[in-house]
Motif scaffolding. Sequence first.
Motif, PDB file in Angstrom:
ATOM      1  N   PHE A   1      -1.224   4.285  -3.713  1.00 28.30           N
ATOM      2  CA  PHE A   1      -0.977   4.340  -5.164  1.00 28.30           C
ATOM      3  C   PHE A   1      -2.104   5.083  -5.880  1.00 28.30           C
ATOM      4  O   PHE A   1      -3.280   4.842  -5.604  1.00 28.30           O
ATOM      5  CB  PHE A   1      -0.950   2.922  -5.762  1.00 28.30           C
ATOM      6  CG  PHE A   1       0.350   2.200  -5.579  1.00 28.30           C
ATOM      7  CD1 PHE A   1       1.449   2.503  -6.377  1.00 28.30           C
ATOM      8  CD2 PHE A   1       0.467   1.204  -4.626  1.00 28.30           C
ATOM      9  CE1 PHE A   1       2.647   1.827  -6.216  1.00 28.30           C
ATOM     10  CE2 PHE A   1       1.665   0.523  -4.460  1.00 28.30           C
ATOM     11  CZ  PHE A   1       2.761   0.829  -5.250  1.00 28.30           C
TER      12      PHE A   1
ATOM     13  N   PHE B   1      -2.945   5.383  -9.911  1.00 28.64           N
ATOM     14  CA  PHE B   1      -2.497   4.916 -11.225  1.00 28.64           C
ATOM     15  C   PHE B   1      -3.025   5.821 -12.336  1.00 28.64           C
ATOM     16  O   PHE B   1      -3.939   6.612 -12.121  1.00 28.64           O
ATOM     17  CB  PHE B   1      -2.976   3.487 -11.463  1.00 28.64           C
ATOM     18  CG  PHE B   1      -2.510   2.532 -10.390  1.00 28.64           C
ATOM     19  CD1 PHE B   1      -1.208   2.054 -10.386  1.00 28.64           C
ATOM     20  CD2 PHE B   1      -3.364   2.130  -9.366  1.00 28.64           C
ATOM     21  CE1 PHE B   1      -0.780   1.188  -9.394  1.00 28.64           C
ATOM     22  CE2 PHE B   1      -2.944   1.264  -8.381  1.00 28.64           C
ATOM     23  CZ  PHE B   1      -1.655   0.800  -8.389  1.00 28.64           C
TER      24      PHE B   1
ATOM     25  N   ARG C   1      -8.801   6.621  -2.297  1.00 26.02           N
ATOM     26  CA  ARG C   1      -8.407   5.238  -1.968  1.00 26.02           C
ATOM     27  C   ARG C   1      -6.918   5.175  -1.591  1.00 26.02           C
ATOM     28  O   ARG C   1      -6.530   4.433  -0.690  1.00 26.02           O
ATOM     29  CB  ARG C   1      -8.673   4.321  -3.165  1.00 26.02           C
ATOM     30  CG  ARG C   1      -8.396   2.860  -2.880  1.00 26.02           C
ATOM     31  CD  ARG C   1      -8.668   1.991  -4.077  1.00 26.02           C
ATOM     32  NE  ARG C   1      -7.745   2.287  -5.178  1.00 26.02           N
ATOM     33  CZ  ARG C   1      -7.823   1.749  -6.396  1.00 26.02           C
ATOM     34  NH1 ARG C   1      -8.805   0.896  -6.669  1.00 26.02           N
ATOM     35  NH2 ARG C   1      -6.959   2.055  -7.328  1.00 26.02           N
TER      36      ARG C   1
ATOM     37  N   ARG D   1       2.983  -2.319   1.817  1.00 28.80           N
ATOM     38  CA  ARG D   1       2.095  -1.549   0.925  1.00 28.80           C
ATOM     39  C   ARG D   1       0.808  -1.164   1.655  1.00 28.80           C
ATOM     40  O   ARG D   1       0.313  -0.048   1.515  1.00 28.80           O
ATOM     41  CB  ARG D   1       1.747  -2.375  -0.325  1.00 28.80           C
ATOM     42  CG  ARG D   1       2.920  -2.659  -1.221  1.00 28.80           C
ATOM     43  CD  ARG D   1       2.485  -3.156  -2.592  1.00 28.80           C
ATOM     44  NE  ARG D   1       1.831  -4.442  -2.566  1.00 28.80           N
ATOM     45  CZ  ARG D   1       2.440  -5.614  -2.678  1.00 28.80           C
ATOM     46  NH1 ARG D   1       3.763  -5.652  -2.804  1.00 28.80           N
ATOM     47  NH2 ARG D   1       1.772  -6.735  -2.661  1.00 28.80           N
ATOM     48  N   ALA D   2       0.266  -2.120   2.419  1.00 25.97           N
ATOM     49  CA  ALA D   2      -1.008  -1.861   3.101  1.00 25.97           C
ATOM     50  C   ALA D   2      -0.866  -0.734   4.121  1.00 25.97           C
ATOM     51  O   ALA D   2      -1.754   0.099   4.271  1.00 25.97           O
ATOM     52  CB  ALA D   2      -1.497  -3.140   3.780  1.00 25.97           C
TER      53      ALA D   2
END
Lengths: 368, 223
Positions: free
Chosen positions: B88, B90, B155, B82-83
């Motif tokens: 993502f 949301f 982000r 994931r890193a």
Amino acid sequence: MLAFRNLLRRRIRTLLTVTGVAIGVSIVVALSAIARGFRTQVNDLFSSGRAHLILSRKDAADPILSYLPESLLGELRARDEIAAVEPVVLGATQVPPLAVFIFFGTTRDSPFLEQIRVVEGEGLFATPGTDRVCLGARAARNLGREVGDTLPLGGRELTVVGLFESATPLIDAGALLSLGDAQELAGLEQKITSALVQLRDSNRDALVRAEQELEADYPEIEATPPSEWAAAFDEFDLAEQTATVFTILAICIGGISVMNTMLMSVFERTREIGILQAIGWSRWMVVRQVLAEALLVATVGTPLGIALGVGIVELIGSFQQFSWVAGHYDTTVFLQGIAVGFGMGVVGSIYPAWRAVGITPIEALRYE
Amino acid sequence: MSDDVVLRIEGLRKTYETGRVRALDGIDLVLRRGEFVSIVGPSGSGKSTLLHVLGALDRPDEGSVWLGGQDLVTAERLDRVRARSIGFVFQLHNLVPTLTAVENVELPLYALDVSRAERRRRAEELLVAVGLSERLHHRPSQMSGGQRQRVAIARALVNQPELVLADEPTGDLDQETGRHVLELLERLREERGLTLVLVTHDMAVAERADRTIRLIDGRIASS
């Protein structure tokens, strides 16, 4: 950064937790400093004098309860290795308003007299006679007595003939009596509580040999160098063991306080912790985050607690009843304070950290 | 796996409640570099489960998932996947309220041990790219919903991911703001060659994608 900001998020809660840590640390520091201070003072009682050894009763729990027969003095004086022996009677009584008032019965040639300096009036033995008392400066202040006043002790009226000062608060807050008066006051007819021994040869080997020979010849006696005298009595160990018990209690209670804060913080941030994991933070990073917050609390609370602990000791010592209290602040006391403060932080963060790593990103994303 | 394939899924199955609920039932899917794919379907169709598997948040019961050259079924550390490889976005922006915009964007880079200076440089560059050069040091509470979602997009991109997953990114925004956020995502995808997977209920949003996958009962009904 994040840990610091999180703590600022709930300022009152953080402040209360820091206060909890500080109080825990302060109790431990104060107890430890007082216990160690008392031990140091007892060790200092005869340390600066000419005495090389102090003889006490082997199984005595307290210096006041160390009864030795006065007849022992003659036997000791006859020994080749001993140059001089002087008796001491250490006792405690009540003198209103003081619940505990310590007195020292000595002889004219006692090395104990080297511990004091007469600052007003005359020395105890300057004029022959009984019912004479010299008061330490603190004792005179606490009791409101001056030279020429009388002091009721054990049903007798003693005349204050002089005031003295001593660097040891325990002596400075007490009184000096002749051996006979002290024996009568303590109810110790033909008995003393300890004997100060001056050896002919005071080198290390001679000292150790004399200790061993005296203890072998008199099994009821414990011979110790003045600077280690407190070690002869269980009472001082008990005081320090009590401080240790309080230390453990402080870690537990303070740890629960920190844990409560950290748990609330973790629960409030369930979603946030899940998001951090979703964007790649490992479980270890989450643990570090919780730990960092707890350690930040400890970092602020510990020095405050140490300062508060020192303040408490000084405050206690300023009261008339406890003017003999003097904190001994050595590295161990401060290390204990630091260990307790950070111990609370670590203990208090283990469970919240475990809960935090138990949060999965998927659960957290569902959490509102 | 050919060079332009970012993600390959074969025979993906996922069940819940010890096998009673089949969330995903034999999904095969290939995503190519730079592709924009939307996933639609009714509630309970398996959209979120698929997104979780694609995003290395969950492992399947059966099947294979390859992201880049990595097998996500057997990968030991999904957090590292994931890193390094996933971004993502949301529905709710999910920014840390105590941190500023630039500090929020830096967060994924802590997991990659990027230096402080580099973290700051990349975060500022992305915030400028999403049009928030004037809001670098504002906290989420000092920004509008659209601005917060743009911070969340920054982000998601700061770790230069191979795959960006957006779960109803406009669901919490008004129509106008939602349109701007979508346009921003599309622009960044084109500029940076991103592979974008967008889960939505909104067909108007889904139709902007190169390809729309419709899920029903854990299966791909149409693609």
